[in-house]
Design a protein around this motif. Sequence first.
Motif, PDB file in Angstrom:
ATOM      1  N   PHE A   1       0.840  -1.202   0.000  1.00  0.00           N
ATOM      2  CA  PHE A   1       0.000   0.000   0.000  1.00  0.00           C
ATOM      3  C   PHE A   1       0.873   1.250   0.000  1.00  0.00           C
ATOM      4  CE2 PHE A   1      -1.653   3.467   2.639  1.00  0.00           C
ATOM      5  CZ  PHE A   1      -2.777   3.830   1.914  1.00  0.00           C
ATOM      6  N   TYR A   2       1.905   1.240   0.834  1.00  0.00           N
ATOM      7  CA  TYR A   2       2.777   2.406   0.887  1.00  0.00           C
ATOM      8  C   TYR A   2       3.444   2.642  -0.472  1.00  0.00           C
ATOM      9  CZ  TYR A   2       6.426   5.653   1.622  1.00  0.00           C
ATOM     10  OH  TYR A   2       7.215   6.756   1.461  1.00  0.00           O
ATOM     11  N   ASP A   3       4.021   1.575  -1.045  1.00  0.00           N
ATOM     12  CA  ASP A   3       4.747   1.728  -2.311  1.00  0.00           C
ATOM     13  C   ASP A   3       3.829   2.090  -3.475  1.00  0.00           C
ATOM     14  OD1 ASP A   3       7.249   1.349  -1.286  1.00  0.00           O
ATOM     15  OD2 ASP A   3       7.667  -0.523  -2.343  1.00  0.00           O
ATOM     16  N   ASP A   4       2.648   1.478  -3.526  1.00  0.00           N
ATOM     17  CA  ASP A   4       1.768   1.655  -4.683  1.00  0.00           C
ATOM     18  C   ASP A   4       0.896   2.901  -4.605  1.00  0.00           C
ATOM     19  OD1 ASP A   4       2.825  -0.701  -5.549  1.00  0.00           O
ATOM     20  OD2 ASP A   4       1.000  -1.899  -5.284  1.00  0.00           O
ATOM     21  N   LYS A   5       0.531   3.309  -3.386  1.00  0.00           N
ATOM     22  CA  LYS A   5      -0.416   4.408  -3.226  1.00  0.00           C
ATOM     23  C   LYS A   5       0.198   5.657  -2.588  1.00  0.00           C
ATOM     24  CE  LYS A   5      -4.209   2.204  -4.609  1.00  0.00           C
ATOM     25  NZ  LYS A   5      -5.012   2.661  -5.760  1.00  0.00           N
ATOM     26  N   CYS A   6       0.807   5.460  -1.425  1.00  0.00           N
ATOM     27  CA  CYS A   6       1.255   6.600  -0.627  1.00  0.00           C
ATOM     28  C   CYS A   6       2.471   7.309  -1.236  1.00  0.00           C
ATOM     29  CB  CYS A   6       1.569   6.120   0.793  1.00  0.00           C
ATOM     30  SG  CYS A   6       1.693   7.469   1.970  1.00  0.00           S
ATOM     31  N   GLN A   7       3.502   6.552  -1.546  1.00  0.00           N
ATOM     32  CA  GLN A   7       4.730   7.163  -2.053  1.00  0.00           C
ATOM     33  C   GLN A   7       4.520   7.940  -3.353  1.00  0.00           C
ATOM     34  OE1 GLN A   7       7.731   7.490  -0.644  1.00  0.00           O
ATOM     35  NE2 GLN A   7       8.455   8.619  -2.441  1.00  0.00           N
ATOM     36  N   PRO A   8       3.801   7.380  -4.346  1.00  0.00           N
ATOM     37  CA  PRO A   8       3.574   8.158  -5.567  1.00  0.00           C
ATOM     38  C   PRO A   8       2.843   9.474  -5.320  1.00  0.00           C
ATOM     39  CG  PRO A   8       3.076   5.843  -5.943  1.00  0.00           C
ATOM     40  CD  PRO A   8       3.282   6.001  -4.473  1.00  0.00           C
TER      41      PRO A   8
ATOM     42  N   GLU B   1       3.637  21.500   3.504  1.00  0.00           N
ATOM     43  CA  GLU B   1       3.343  20.851   4.782  1.00  0.00           C
ATOM     44  C   GLU B   1       2.389  19.693   4.558  1.00  0.00           C
ATOM     45  OE1 GLU B   1       1.953  23.569   7.717  1.00  0.00           O
ATOM     46  OE2 GLU B   1       3.946  24.372   8.117  1.00  0.00           O
ATOM     47  N   LEU B   2       2.924  18.493   4.613  1.00  0.00           N
ATOM     48  CA  LEU B   2       2.109  17.294   4.473  1.00  0.00           C
ATOM     49  C   LEU B   2       1.991  16.573   5.804  1.00  0.00           C
ATOM     50  CD1 LEU B   2       3.500  16.002   1.050  1.00  0.00           C
ATOM     51  CD2 LEU B   2       1.199  16.861   1.477  1.00  0.00           C
TER      52      LEU B   2
ATOM     53  N   ALA C   1      -2.852  15.925  -5.949  1.00  0.00           N
ATOM     54  CA  ALA C   1      -1.868  15.017  -5.342  1.00  0.00           C
ATOM     55  C   ALA C   1      -1.811  15.208  -3.826  1.00  0.00           C
ATOM     56  CB  ALA C   1      -0.490  15.249  -5.957  1.00  0.00           C
ATOM     57  N   ILE C   2      -1.877  16.448  -3.384  1.00  0.00           N
ATOM     58  CA  ILE C   2      -1.855  16.740  -1.938  1.00  0.00           C
ATOM     59  C   ILE C   2      -3.090  16.146  -1.265  1.00  0.00           C
ATOM     60  CG2 ILE C   2      -2.055  18.593  -0.224  1.00  0.00           C
ATOM     61  CD1 ILE C   2      -0.234  20.292  -2.054  1.00  0.00           C
ATOM     62  N   LYS C   3      -4.240  16.298  -1.913  1.00  0.00           N
ATOM     63  CA  LYS C   3      -5.479  15.729  -1.375  1.00  0.00           C
ATOM     64  C   LYS C   3      -5.353  14.210  -1.239  1.00  0.00           C
ATOM     65  CE  LYS C   3     -10.443  15.438  -2.349  1.00  0.00           C
ATOM     66  NZ  LYS C   3     -11.515  15.761  -3.325  1.00  0.00           N
ATOM     67  N   GLU C   4      -4.808  13.583  -2.272  1.00  0.00           N
ATOM     68  CA  GLU C   4      -4.620  12.129  -2.248  1.00  0.00           C
ATOM     69  C   GLU C   4      -3.603  11.729  -1.176  1.00  0.00           C
ATOM     70  OE1 GLU C   4      -3.172   8.470  -5.156  1.00  0.00           O
ATOM     71  OE2 GLU C   4      -3.506  10.462  -6.022  1.00  0.00           O
ATOM     72  N   ALA C   5      -2.526  12.500  -1.069  1.00  0.00           N
ATOM     73  CA  ALA C   5      -1.490  12.208  -0.066  1.00  0.00           C
ATOM     74  C   ALA C   5      -2.076  12.278   1.345  1.00  0.00           C
ATOM     75  CB  ALA C   5      -0.328  13.180  -0.213  1.00  0.00           C
ATOM     76  N   TYR C   6      -2.906  13.276   1.596  1.00  0.00           N
ATOM     77  CA  TYR C   6      -3.557  13.400   2.907  1.00  0.00           C
ATOM     78  C   TYR C   6      -4.399  12.160   3.224  1.00  0.00           C
ATOM     79  CZ  TYR C   6      -2.399  18.360   3.680  1.00  0.00           C
ATOM     80  OH  TYR C   6      -1.757  19.545   3.906  1.00  0.00           O
ATOM     81  N   GLU C   7      -5.134  11.693   2.224  1.00  0.00           N
ATOM     82  CA  GLU C   7      -5.976  10.507   2.418  1.00  0.00           C
ATOM     83  C   GLU C   7      -5.134   9.291   2.806  1.00  0.00           C
ATOM     84  OE1 GLU C   7      -8.232   9.911  -1.118  1.00  0.00           O
ATOM     85  OE2 GLU C   7      -9.432  11.741  -0.868  1.00  0.00           O
TER      86      GLU C   7
END
Length: 219
Positions: free
Chosen positions: A100-107, A173-174, A123-129
């Motif tokens: 999950f981290y490699d496929d979703k979070c890191q990108p 700021e993430l 991208a920021i919205k997705e990163a927050y999720e």
Amino acid sequence: MAKEVKLFGWYGSPVSRRVEFALKLKGVEYEYIEEDLSNKSDLLLKYNPVHKKIPVLVHNGKPIAESLVIIEYIDETWKHNPILPQHPYERALARFWAKFYDDKCQPALWKSIWSKGEEREEAIKEAYEHLNTLENELKDKKFFGGQDIGLVDIAANFIGFWLGLFQEVSGLELLTEEKFPKLYKWSQDYVTHSVIKEKLPSRDRMIAYISARFEASSK
């Protein structure tokens, strides 16, 4: 023996450092070979002809590529100080969250840092999720592996160390204590862990490298 285990990596690479953390946690001696990513060695290309990238672990002359695959190999080869849980279900969960981290979070994090305009906002919205998902998964544990560092902690090492540097240089700021208190505390515990701390790259050197990349990208 160091001669039996070689690691081809790059100083500032989170995925390369993943393998070093795993080897250090296991107490495995190894020879480290620094690669010039702009001029990759013939040995690296020989050992990883498919992806042609670091990290590559060579054990008794046999190469293994891809950091998460390498970590599982290390864990199965040297049984002491296990990195993955012993129970099959818990092992499957650890693999799930690392993927999950490699496929979703890191990108999403990477795109948040380097994209611009509307693409960056999305991208920021997705990163927050995704960060929120990790926050919820961490629950009240010190590490994703419980009281000890495990596969998911090693997989998410970019959040633990590198993300803060990128935030400092870019002003983005993430991950903050206010938004993600559990994940933020995890990051502090992670980088001050004795084994991880010893193998982190120089903060000043990484800040200089990241600053140079931002400067080059703005031209």
